[in-house]
Design a protein around this motif. Structure first.
Motif, PDB file in Angstrom:
ATOM      1  N   VAL A 158      -5.288  -3.510   6.863  1.00  0.00           N
ATOM      2  CA  VAL A 158      -6.126  -2.899   5.827  1.00  0.00           C
ATOM      3  C   VAL A 158      -7.390  -3.719   5.601  1.00  0.00           C
ATOM      4  O   VAL A 158      -7.341  -4.907   5.306  1.00  0.00           O
ATOM      5  CB  VAL A 158      -5.361  -2.770   4.487  1.00  0.00           C
ATOM      6  N   SER A 159      -8.540  -3.051   5.739  1.00  0.00           N
ATOM      7  CA  SER A 159      -9.800  -3.723   5.409  1.00  0.00           C
ATOM      8  C   SER A 159     -10.710  -2.830   4.568  1.00  0.00           C
ATOM      9  O   SER A 159     -11.701  -3.299   4.023  1.00  0.00           O
ATOM     10  CB  SER A 159     -10.535  -4.168   6.673  1.00  0.00           C
ATOM     11  N   PHE A 175      -6.153   4.230   3.472  1.00  0.00           N
ATOM     12  CA  PHE A 175      -6.430   2.886   3.965  1.00  0.00           C
ATOM     13  C   PHE A 175      -6.916   2.952   5.407  1.00  0.00           C
ATOM     14  O   PHE A 175      -6.421   3.744   6.210  1.00  0.00           O
ATOM     15  CB  PHE A 175      -5.168   2.021   3.865  1.00  0.00           C
ATOM     16  N   TYR A 176      -7.887   2.075   5.722  1.00  0.00           N
ATOM     17  CA  TYR A 176      -8.500   2.052   7.052  1.00  0.00           C
ATOM     18  C   TYR A 176      -8.503   0.628   7.582  1.00  0.00           C
ATOM     19  O   TYR A 176      -8.589  -0.331   6.811  1.00  0.00           O
ATOM     20  CB  TYR A 176      -9.938   2.572   6.984  1.00  0.00           C
ATOM     21  N   ASP A 177      -8.450   0.521   8.916  1.00  0.00           N
ATOM     22  CA  ASP A 177      -8.528  -0.804   9.531  1.00  0.00           C
ATOM     23  C   ASP A 177      -9.996  -1.163   9.765  1.00  0.00           C
ATOM     24  O   ASP A 177     -10.903  -0.406   9.408  1.00  0.00           O
ATOM     25  CB  ASP A 177      -7.705  -0.871  10.819  1.00  0.00           C
ATOM     26  N   VAL A 203     -10.593   0.665   1.719  1.00  0.00           N
ATOM     27  CA  VAL A 203      -9.763   1.527   0.883  1.00  0.00           C
ATOM     28  C   VAL A 203     -10.623   2.634   0.294  1.00  0.00           C
ATOM     29  O   VAL A 203     -11.703   2.375  -0.238  1.00  0.00           O
ATOM     30  CB  VAL A 203      -9.121   0.724  -0.278  1.00  0.00           C
ATOM     31  N   ILE A 257       0.839  -1.185   0.000  1.00  0.00           N
ATOM     32  CA  ILE A 257       0.000   0.000   0.000  1.00  0.00           C
ATOM     33  C   ILE A 257       0.882   1.246   0.000  1.00  0.00           C
ATOM     34  O   ILE A 257       2.037   1.198   0.416  1.00  0.00           O
ATOM     35  CB  ILE A 257      -0.965   0.039   1.206  1.00  0.00           C
ATOM     36  N   TYR A 281       2.465   2.842   6.051  1.00  0.00           N
ATOM     37  CA  TYR A 281       2.256   1.887   4.955  1.00  0.00           C
ATOM     38  C   TYR A 281       3.125   0.641   5.104  1.00  0.00           C
ATOM     39  O   TYR A 281       3.221  -0.171   4.194  1.00  0.00           O
ATOM     40  CB  TYR A 281       2.541   2.553   3.610  1.00  0.00           C
ATOM     41  N   VAL A 322       0.490  -4.302   5.936  1.00  0.00           N
ATOM     42  CA  VAL A 322      -0.728  -4.378   5.124  1.00  0.00           C
ATOM     43  C   VAL A 322      -1.840  -5.163   5.817  1.00  0.00           C
ATOM     44  O   VAL A 322      -2.993  -5.084   5.403  1.00  0.00           O
ATOM     45  CB  VAL A 322      -0.444  -5.009   3.740  1.00  0.00           C
ATOM     46  N   VAL A 331      -1.537   0.614  -4.747  1.00  0.00           N
ATOM     47  CA  VAL A 331      -2.044  -0.508  -3.967  1.00  0.00           C
ATOM     48  C   VAL A 331      -1.854  -1.757  -4.826  1.00  0.00           C
ATOM     49  O   VAL A 331      -2.071  -1.719  -6.039  1.00  0.00           O
ATOM     50  CB  VAL A 331      -3.520  -0.335  -3.536  1.00  0.00           C
ATOM     51  N   LEU A 383      -5.041   4.451   8.439  1.00  0.00           N
ATOM     52  CA  LEU A 383      -3.680   3.949   8.633  1.00  0.00           C
ATOM     53  C   LEU A 383      -2.703   4.997   8.115  1.00  0.00           C
ATOM     54  O   LEU A 383      -2.779   5.408   6.955  1.00  0.00           O
ATOM     55  CB  LEU A 383      -3.488   2.627   7.893  1.00  0.00           C
TER      56      LEU A 383
END
Length: 195
Positions: A160-161, A143-145, A163, A74, A154, A157, A79, A151
């Motif tokens: 990441v869940s 990017f988010y958890d 985008v 990412i 980088y 990864v 990505v 996040l």
């Protein structure tokens, strides 16, 4: 019966030339404005299709043929994910990235057993041109958890869940209209999250 004098003919001709020049100038400006509007519309439509394709692919990200995690790398302008694009028996490595003002997609098919992905052999497709994210200092990807927290690093990864994508498109930044921003987002559906 009296004819036109030389002076009257010169004045009449001059007036016709001035009127013709004004009409031609207006027509040229109309065509130039229309051409720019068409170019901008084409660029925005291309970017829209590219964003839709990217979002669809990210949603369908899955574990690689070798069992590797769905998200490979990412960054603010890139990505890389594993996904089965063509619904065959192989999962492809797909990288979306910005190169200059072109937003591109590289698809790499696996080879061998265990599966190896050599990106140098990947097929590159331009999804959108005239992307101005770098000029505007705007990240393409965020990017988010799983808790919805953005996040900022980088390096890992696995959190990441989700985008978000934002493409800033403008054919010619020196002329109006201003940039057109396309935004979308995707949740990676195939992640195994143990809570």
């Amino acid at each position: 019966m009296r004819g036109l004098t030389l002076i009257e003919m010169i004045v009449t001709t001059s007036i016709l030339i001035i009127i013709s020049a004004a009409v031609m100038g207006s027509i040229m400006m109309l065509y130039k404005g229309n051409r720019f509007a068409m170019e901008q519309a084409i660029a925005v439509e291309s970017a829209r299709r590219g964003v839709e394709q990217m979002v669809r692919d990210v949603r369908e990200a899955s574990y690689s043929d070798g069992g590797a995690y769905p998200v490979v790398a990412i960054g603010s302008t890139t990505v890389a994910i594993y996904t089965d694009l063509d619904r065959d028996s192989d999962v492809e490595l797909v990288r979306f990235y910005l190169e200059g003002t072109s937003f591109k997609k590289r698809v790499t098919n696996p080879s061998g057993t265990p599966a190896v992905y050599n990106e140098a052999n990947g097929a590159v497709q331009i999804l959108s041109e005239n992307v101005r994210n770098e000029e505007q200092s705007t990240p393409i990807f965020e990017f988010y958890d799983s808790d919805g927290v953005i996040l900022t690093s980088y390096s890992s990864v696995t959190p990441v869940s989700f985008v978000k994508v934002s493409l800033v498109v403008n054919v010619n930044p020196e002329t109006l209209p201003n940039e057109y921003v396309l935004r979308s987002s995707a949740t990676i559906r195939n992640l195994k999250i143990n809570l």
